[in-house]
Design an enzyme around this catalytic site. Structure first.
Site, short mmCIF file in Angstrom:
data_model
loop_
_atom_site.label_atom_id
_atom_site.label_comp_id
_atom_site.label_asym_id
_atom_site.label_seq_id
_atom_site.Cartn_x
_atom_site.Cartn_y
_atom_site.Cartn_z
N PHE A 44 49.90 30.46 38.85
CA PHE A 44 48.79 31.34 40.14
C PHE A 44 47.19 30.78 39.33
O PHE A 44 46.76 30.97 40.39
CB PHE A 44 48.93 32.62 38.73
CG PHE A 44 48.85 33.18 37.76
CD1 PHE A 44 47.77 32.40 36.86
CD2 PHE A 44 49.74 32.91 36.84
CE1 PHE A 44 47.68 32.46 35.57
CE2 PHE A 44 50.01 32.70 35.98
CZ PHE A 44 49.20 32.79 34.42
N GLY A 47 45.53 28.54 43.29
CA GLY A 47 44.85 30.23 43.83
C GLY A 47 43.98 30.75 43.31
O GLY A 47 43.27 31.81 44.37
N HIS A 48 43.89 32.00 41.83
CA HIS A 48 43.14 32.55 40.73
C HIS A 48 42.22 31.98 40.00
O HIS A 48 42.60 32.04 38.70
CB HIS A 48 44.15 33.91 40.66
CG HIS A 48 43.16 34.67 40.31
ND1 HIS A 48 43.02 35.16 38.94
CD2 HIS A 48 43.29 36.03 40.96
CE1 HIS A 48 42.90 36.44 38.51
NE2 HIS A 48 42.47 36.99 40.13
N PHE A 49 41.39 30.92 39.92
CA PHE A 49 40.49 31.26 40.96
C PHE A 49 40.46 28.83 40.66
O PHE A 49 40.17 29.17 39.94
CB PHE A 49 38.99 31.61 41.11
CG PHE A 49 39.85 32.39 41.02
CD1 PHE A 49 39.02 33.11 42.31
CD2 PHE A 49 39.13 33.71 39.66
CE1 PHE A 49 39.13 34.83 42.53
CE2 PHE A 49 38.89 35.01 39.13
CZ PHE A 49 38.89 35.69 41.19
N VAL A 54 41.40 31.76 36.57
CA VAL A 54 41.37 32.96 35.53
C VAL A 54 42.50 33.70 35.65
O VAL A 54 43.87 33.75 37.01
CB VAL A 54 40.61 33.74 35.84
CG1 VAL A 54 40.30 35.16 34.47
CG2 VAL A 54 39.04 33.14 35.22
#
Length: 146
Positions: A44, A47-49, A54
């Site tokens: 994750f 893409g986050h971020f 985070v």
């Protein structure tokens, strides 16, 4: 208390959604303390971020729910089979207190508040060091699937 091999026997989750790495303590019918090591390799984070990785809050809640499931199975002295699924039934009072970043270690602390008619209610907190990252009351239930 429980290593990854024992956790894999209890939880149906697998990479990338298995979010409990080790159980440190279990007090049957009372509480569980477990760990989630957060690494930059988590899928994750791309893409986050991308500019400031985070851990998504919903995944912190999912990690707490997985620890809660381990406590529930231990409390009931059961090992779930392929036809048993442990679902969220509700989340109350979720509060996110600090971001969780690569390199952090989440300590998952879950207490059984009530167990009635197949519904479990837990008080749950995840810590990074001595700081609370997230807290919530979780409700979960076990269901048999066809």
């Amino acid at each position: 208390m429980m290593d990854i091999h024992q956790i894999l026997k209890q939880l149906p989750h697998r990479y990338p959604i298995l979010l409990v790495d080790r159980v440190l303590e279990v007090e049957k019918g009372v509480r569980i303390k477990a760990l989630k090591n957060v690494t930059i390799n988590e899928p994750f984070f791309t893409g986050h971020f991308p500019h400031r990785p985070v851990m998504p809050g919903v995944l912190m809640l999912e990690a707490l729910a997985q620890a809660a499931a381990l406590l529930a199975f231990d409390t009931l002295c059961t090992t779930p089979d392929d036809k048993t699924v442990y679902y969220f039934a509700g989340i109350d009072g979720a509060r996110f207190k600090r971001p969780v970043e690569p390199g952090d270690q989440l300590t998952l602390d879950v207490t059984l508040l009530r167990m009635k008619a197949g519904i479990f209610k837990f008080g749950a907190k995840a810590w990074v060091g001595d700081e609370v990252a997230v807290e919530a009351e979780l409700m979960c239930t076990m269901r048999t699937i066809a």
